[in-house]
Motif scaffolding. Structure first.
Motif, PDB file in Angstrom:
ATOM      1  N   ASN A  44       0.840  -1.189   0.000  1.00 43.76           N
ATOM      2  CA  ASN A  44       0.000   0.000   0.000  1.00 43.76           C
ATOM      3  C   ASN A  44       0.878   1.243   0.000  1.00 43.76           C
ATOM      4  N   LEU A  45       0.568   2.178  -0.871  1.00 39.33           N
ATOM      5  CA  LEU A  45       1.237   3.477  -0.858  1.00 39.33           C
ATOM      6  C   LEU A  45       0.236   4.507  -0.375  1.00 39.33           C
ATOM      7  N   TYR A  50       2.646   8.018  -0.792  1.00 43.31           N
ATOM      8  CA  TYR A  50       1.821   8.487  -1.907  1.00 43.31           C
ATOM      9  C   TYR A  50       2.235   9.893  -2.319  1.00 43.31           C
ATOM     10  N   ASP A  51       2.535  10.744  -1.330  1.00 47.61           N
ATOM     11  CA  ASP A  51       2.998  12.099  -1.635  1.00 47.61           C
ATOM     12  C   ASP A  51       4.275  12.057  -2.462  1.00 47.61           C
ATOM     13  N   ALA A  52       5.190  11.158  -2.102  1.00 47.83           N
ATOM     14  CA  ALA A  52       6.446  11.034  -2.849  1.00 47.83           C
ATOM     15  C   ALA A  52       6.181  10.553  -4.271  1.00 47.83           C
ATOM     16  N   ALA A  53       5.286   9.558  -4.427  1.00 40.44           N
ATOM     17  CA  ALA A  53       4.954   9.068  -5.762  1.00 40.44           C
ATOM     18  C   ALA A  53       4.385  10.192  -6.619  1.00 40.44           C
ATOM     19  N   GLU A  54       3.599  11.046  -6.010  1.00 47.90           N
ATOM     20  CA  GLU A  54       3.021  12.177  -6.738  1.00 47.90           C
ATOM     21  C   GLU A  54       4.104  13.143  -7.181  1.00 47.90           C
ATOM     22  N   ALA A  63      -1.647   4.073 -10.986  1.00 45.55           N
ATOM     23  CA  ALA A  63      -3.095   3.859 -10.953  1.00 45.55           C
ATOM     24  C   ALA A  63      -3.522   2.728 -11.879  1.00 45.55           C
ATOM     25  N   THR A  64      -2.770   2.497 -12.937  1.00 49.79           N
ATOM     26  CA  THR A  64      -3.122   1.413 -13.866  1.00 49.79           C
ATOM     27  C   THR A  64      -2.905   0.039 -13.242  1.00 49.79           C
ATOM     28  N   HIS A  65      -2.132  -0.024 -12.172  1.00 46.33           N
ATOM     29  CA  HIS A  65      -1.861  -1.293 -11.490  1.00 46.33           C
ATOM     30  C   HIS A  65      -2.636  -1.429 -10.177  1.00 46.33           C
ATOM     31  N   ASP A  66      -3.417  -0.417  -9.825  1.00 43.90           N
ATOM     32  CA  ASP A  66      -4.144  -0.431  -8.559  1.00 43.90           C
ATOM     33  C   ASP A  66      -5.144  -1.587  -8.548  1.00 43.90           C
ATOM     34  N   ALA A  98      -4.359   6.980  -1.870  1.00 46.50           N
ATOM     35  CA  ALA A  98      -3.671   5.702  -1.651  1.00 46.50           C
ATOM     36  C   ALA A  98      -3.807   4.858  -2.896  1.00 46.50           C
ATOM     37  N   VAL A  99      -2.875   3.942  -3.062  1.00 45.05           N
ATOM     38  CA  VAL A  99      -2.937   2.962  -4.141  1.00 45.05           C
ATOM     39  C   VAL A  99      -2.398   1.644  -3.600  1.00 45.05           C
TER      40      VAL A  99
END
Length: 381
Positions: A44-45, A50-54, A63-66, A98-99
């Motif tokens: 889970n991110l 998640y902020d870092a991924a953004e 999101a395509t892998h969520d 989250a993803v």
């Protein structure tokens, strides 16, 4: 142009290469494995991860892998349903930012984003490290030497970089074994899309069925001698620990026997260090602070750590050692909190008695109440 050598092509290493590459660094990633890994368990991110991924520009690709939200059914040893945990519980815990995805998909996304900005040398190890006030010299197994301004050890919980540069006394082994088995096919006894989880004294077995190539199983159990369990290998050890269970577990164990090399199988350890850097050498991710799978935030911390490292290096310019100390001061409180959370979480994944299992079931039932669900949301952020 500043140069960095990054040891390890997992989540922490690739995220560091991506961040530093975007900041204008020339990076070389050195990876022991002969090729990129593609399997793994669900991660889970959320929060800082998640902020870092953004900030790294990854959210659209991730999101395509969520895998989305799904129902989990707590089951008895024979596979019969005991309690259904609605997806709303996970939604309350994760929140909107989250993803959830498989570790291999996260690594693939990072690789796709970073590989044009870095040189990745698979099948290569570090043979020696030397540093002075002006730089780091890294000798590699292919006979070449890399001169760099920074060395990042992102080579996991069993980090050779940590042993070489900081000594061998920082890994705290815990009396647990963990196994993760990727599944190429749906599990017949687990409805799609859902998961089943058996929690008994000293052990947990979870099977996630999200369809072909999107299913997996997770096992953990308490033991007195993890080293002996590892010598037995995943087929024997997991088969002995979970062979009495019904539901989807027999199918998973059969699949494991056909391809044991695809499984993740290891003892559970934390890494506790008084300091994550020395001079121009820094550890990042599990190499520095492994929180264990029981914490559930290892991938998020790796992404956040890489992103915040890049920001600290930007703030401090040529003063790399000061940047590393500044970075650690900002990140360590969150790491310490997650490590403590993991130690408490061990009782959840490997309850010491049937009474503790009953208490856990009671707590999960209580979380179906809206008011307690909101408390869960605040507690897990």
């Amino acid at each position: 142009m500043k140069r960095a050598v990054i040891i390890g092509a997992g989540i922490a290493g690739l995220a560091t290469a991506l961040r530093l590459g975007r900041d204008g660094w020339h990076t070389t990633v050195v990876e022991r494995a002969p090729a990129r890994r593609s399997s793994g368990y669900l991660v889970n991110l959320l929060g800082p991860g998640y902020d870092a991924a953004e900030r790294l520009g990854l959210t659209a690709a991730l999101a395509t892998h969520d895998v989305g939200l799904f129902t989990t059914v707590l089951v008895r040893a024979d596979g019969r349903a005991k309690l259904t945990v609605p997806s709303a519980i996970a939604e309350a815990a994760l929140g909107e930012r989250a993803v959830s995805l498989f570790r291999g998909d996260l690594e693939a996304t990072l690789y796709a984003a970073a590989h044009d900005r870095t040189q990745i040398r698979f099948g290569t190890t570090v043979t020696a490290i030397d540093q002075d006030t002006d730089g780091v010299r890294v000798m590699l197994s292919d006979g070449t030497t890399q001169e760099a301004d920074l060395l990042v050890g992102a080579d996991g919980v069993h980090s050779a970089t940590r042993t070489t540069s900081f000594g061998a006394d920082h890994q705290v082994d815990l009396p647990y074994i963990v196994g993760a088995v990727p599944l190429s096919h749906p599990v017949a006894d687990v409805p799609e899309p859902s998961a089943t989880t058996f929690i008994g004294p000293g052990r947990t077995a979870a099977v996630v069925n999200l369809g072909p190539q999107r299913s997996s199983a997770f096992f953990t159990y308490r033991c007195t001698d993890p080293a002996s369990e590892l010598k037995r290998g995943p087929v024997d050890a997991l088969g002995t620990a979970f062979g009495d269970l019904g539901g989807g577990v027999p199918d998973v164990l059969h699949h494991l026997a056909q391809n044991p090399a695809a499984a993740y199988f290891d003892a559970v350890s934390q890494v506790i260090m008084p300091r994550w850097s020395t001079g121009r050498i820094v550890l990042l991710g599990d190499a520095a602070w492994c929180v264990t799978l029981f914490a559930g935030h290892g991938a998020a911390l790796a992404l956040a750590g890489a992103d915040q490292l890049g920001a600290a290096l930007q703030r401090h310019g040529d003063d790399v050692p000061s940047a590393l100390l500044d970075w650690e001061a900002g990140l360590r409180p969150e790491v310490t909190r997650r490590q403590a959370h993991a130690r408490r979480g061990m009782l959840q994944y490997a309850p010491p008695s049937r009474f503790h299992v009953w208490l856990g079931d009671l707590a999960i039932r209580a979380l179906t109440l809206p008011a307690l669900r909101r408390l869960l949301q605040r507690a897990t952020r």
